[in-house]
Motif scaffolding. Structure first.
Motif, mmCIF file in Angstrom:
data_model
loop_
_atom_site.group_PDB
_atom_site.id
_atom_site.type_symbol
_atom_site.label_atom_id
_atom_site.label_comp_id
_atom_site.label_asym_id
_atom_site.label_seq_id
_atom_site.Cartn_x
_atom_site.Cartn_y
_atom_site.Cartn_z
ATOM 1 N N ASP A 38 -0.356 -7.157 -9.620
ATOM 2 C CA ASP A 38 -1.455 -6.194 -9.608
ATOM 3 C C ASP A 38 -1.204 -5.008 -8.677
ATOM 4 O O ASP A 38 -2.086 -4.161 -8.506
ATOM 5 C CB ASP A 38 -2.757 -6.884 -9.205
ATOM 6 N N LYS A 39 -0.021 -4.916 -8.106
ATOM 7 C CA LYS A 39 0.270 -3.833 -7.154
ATOM 8 C C LYS A 39 0.763 -2.584 -7.887
ATOM 9 O O LYS A 39 1.869 -2.084 -7.667
ATOM 10 C CB LYS A 39 1.288 -4.299 -6.113
ATOM 11 N N ARG A 40 -0.087 -2.067 -8.743
ATOM 12 C CA ARG A 40 0.291 -0.919 -9.574
ATOM 13 C C ARG A 40 0.451 0.351 -8.745
ATOM 14 O O ARG A 40 1.391 1.120 -8.947
ATOM 15 C CB ARG A 40 -0.764 -0.713 -10.665
ATOM 16 N N ARG A 41 -0.500 0.575 -7.839
ATOM 17 C CA ARG A 41 -0.398 1.772 -7.009
ATOM 18 C C ARG A 41 0.857 1.759 -6.142
ATOM 19 O O ARG A 41 1.529 2.769 -5.956
ATOM 20 C CB ARG A 41 -1.645 1.894 -6.130
ATOM 21 N N GLU A 42 1.186 0.597 -5.605
ATOM 22 C CA GLU A 42 2.409 0.461 -4.816
ATOM 23 C C GLU A 42 3.640 0.726 -5.682
ATOM 24 O O GLU A 42 4.573 1.431 -5.264
ATOM 25 C CB GLU A 42 2.493 -0.935 -4.205
ATOM 26 N N PHE A 43 3.642 0.184 -6.890
ATOM 27 C CA PHE A 43 4.804 0.359 -7.774
ATOM 28 C C PHE A 43 5.045 1.820 -8.099
ATOM 29 O O PHE A 43 6.171 2.308 -8.039
ATOM 30 C CB PHE A 43 4.593 -0.432 -9.067
ATOM 31 N N ILE A 44 3.995 2.543 -8.430
ATOM 32 C CA ILE A 44 4.199 3.907 -8.909
ATOM 33 C C ILE A 44 4.408 4.896 -7.771
ATOM 34 O O ILE A 44 5.080 5.922 -7.939
ATOM 35 C CB ILE A 44 3.025 4.355 -9.813
#
Length: 539
Positions: free
Chosen positions: A43-49
């Motif tokens: 769920d770490k989408r913001r971190e990934f992008i």
């Protein structure tokens, strides 16, 4: 890695342009479908992008810009982690995201959002800000970050665990009975519970779906006659199945929550356990907490049905019962013993390996670095601390990644050392250790700042100011009902007199073998004043 991540911005912009309607911007929050502060790896989408690893923040991708909002705890960290294609937006200093969108994007702009990852409160705040230029918040059926995240970690079906009453202090039946009384008082026939720690507390269950937080990805719906538990059934053991049936709780697939909310709204939600519908009484309400309920579920309800109030589970979870208080004390005694063992060991190691003079000596040591072949690093010493904790009764793991930081790193409020890049211990520099653990009977969070040589006068002055803040809070006498915000100035005043401050809250509540950060600090004086405030002041 940073270059590859930056290229994904262009790929996402292509996906934005291909939506109907085409998107002018995409909001990528930190939160998951439960509005959690700490989320699972998938769920770490913001971190990934963005590449920014802090726990709080929000990314906004437009067709020409990429912006990252975060709070004062993370300004320094974000500056270090963001590439030059990203612009850091400082919360409290720069306009909030909704104001920036309203001021900088065109009339009629469409702003995309994953409706599962935004709360009702946030969505309504955005929509209000967008209305002046007829901009729209568009609910996406797929998450565009997921579309470009090729190596996204898979979901692991980790088992649900029953949390015994000997640690919980109250049975599930007692908690549900009290909850239904609150529903009746507010003339509501049902409540949708979305916060992971609230579901875990209400049903006396724990899990390991989120690192450091013993929670289960799940939802709960409780009506006047029925109770439902929405979870990946691969996580449900025979023991948990039996436990839920005994407590009159209907286990449903995790994905069924959306359709069941629709059934609930129409009065057609039927319990397999009770064999009856929970039909809405005319004029009755369905309770949601708009700070934690996501837009996706709220959209299944008619606005006139909704009772939007703080969750009735939040307060009894925050105000610990006698058993939880006893466990909290015992957990902190064991945890404190582990920290003392660690600091004693570390003091000896710093003297032996670096010629340090020790904690309590005012005489500057010789600091003969390299007199031993043993090299101590921020990571190796924090691993030692975890080892001391692991020997204690009821230990179940850490409550957050240990912030073990030397010198300048100690000024990074949520610094996370990595074995390949972390600093070596240094007898001439401050060392901060902010750490905690999960025990079956309680959760801990403790910070200590030490110096193994002779600190500078400025460092002593800052440390003394924080000590004065500790004392001011400790001796404060205040009327019943005084909030944490009202007491905050007591801890800061000694620093303000020195022209100092820190960019984060003064304290927070702690769960009972649950989340290390527990809310309600704006309503209750659930304070701790840590020596991490000292390092923040130094910065």
């Amino acid at each position: 890695m940073a270059a590859a991540r930056d290229q994904l911005l262009d790929v996402i912009r292509g996906l934005m342009a291909g939506q109907s309607p085409p998107l002018h911007a995409l909001v990528v929050p930190s939160e998951d479908a439960h509005q959690s502060e700490y989320v699972s790896e998938q769920d770490k989408r913001r971190e990934f992008i963005s590449g920014f690893t802090g726990s709080a923040g929000l990314a906004l991708i437009t067709m020409n810009e990429a912006l990252l909002w975060t709070d004062g705890r993370y300004f320094l960290q974000a500056t270090q982690q963001l590439s030059n294609r990203w612009k850091l937006m400082r919360m409290g200093e720069d306009p909030p995201v909704e104001a920036w969108i309203a001021d900088n994007l065109a009339d009629g702009a469409a702003i995309g959002i994953n409706p599962w990852c935004i709360s009702v409160d946030s969505a309504q705040r955005y929509e209000h800000a967008f209305s002046k230029k007829h901009q729209t918040l568009f609910q996406l059926s797929i998450d565009l970050v997921d579309e470009v995240w090729m190596d996204r970690p898979p979901v692991e079906p980790r088992p649900v665990i029953v949390h015994p009453v000997e640690f919980a202090g109250r049975s599930v039946s007692e908690k549900i009975k009290e909850l239904r009384e609150k529903l009746l008082h507010e003339k509501a026939t049902a409540i949708i519970i979305t916060a992971l720690d609230e579901v875990a507390w209400l049903y006396n269950i724990r899990g390991s779906d989120v690192d450091y937080s013993p929670v289960v990805h799940s939802y709960a719906i409780v009506t006047l006659h029925s109770a439902f538990f929405y979870v990946d059934k691969r996580k449900v053991t025979a023991e948990v199945q039996k436990y839920m049936v005994e407590n009159g709780i209907d286990i449903r697939d995790y994905e069924m929550v959306q359709s069941d909310v629709s059934l609930l709204a129409s009065g057609n939600l039927k319990s397999f356990v009770h064999g009856e519908n929970d039909i809405n009484v005319e004029g009755s309400k369905i309770w949601i907490d708009s700070a934690s309920c996501c837009l996706a579920l709220y959209s299944k309800l008619s606005p006139h049905q909704v009772l939007a109030l703080q969750s009735p589970v939040a307060l009894p979870k925050a105000v610990k019962n006698a058993t939880e208080l006893d466990g909290l004390r015992k957990a902190h005694i064991r945890d404190g013993a582990a920290v003392v063992q660690y600091l004693s060991w570390l003091d000896n190691q710093m003297q032996e390996n670096y010629g340090a003079s020790g904690y309590f000596s005012e005489i500057k040591g010789s600091h003969k670095k390299g007199i031993s072949a043993t090299k101590l690093t921020e990571v190796s010493v924090s691993d030692k601390l975890e080892g001391f904790r692991a020997t204690k009764e009821h230990f179940r793991g850490l409550s957050f990644p240990t912030i073990s930081s030397v010198g300048p790193n100690a000024a990074v409020i949520h610094y996370k050392p990595e074995a390949s890049t972390c600093s070596e211990m240094d007898a001439d520099k401050i060392y901060l250790c902010d750490s905690g653990a999960q025990y079956l009977d309680g959760t801990t969070d403790i910070t200590r700042t030490v110096h193994f040589g002779k600190p500078l006068e400025h460092e002593k002055s800052c440390y003394t100011a924080v000590l004065k803040g500790h004392i001011a809070l400790d001796i404060a006498v205040f009327p019943n009902g005084t909030t944490g915000h009202a007491l905050d100035i007591l801890s800061r005043a000694p620093l303000w007199r020195e022209g100092l401050d820190y960019r984060h809250g003064t304290g927070h509540g702690i769960g009972s073998y649950l989340n290390v950060h527990e809310g309600l600090t704006d309503r209750f004086p659930l304070y701790y004043l840590s020596s991490s405030n000292f390092m923040a002041a130094l910065k």
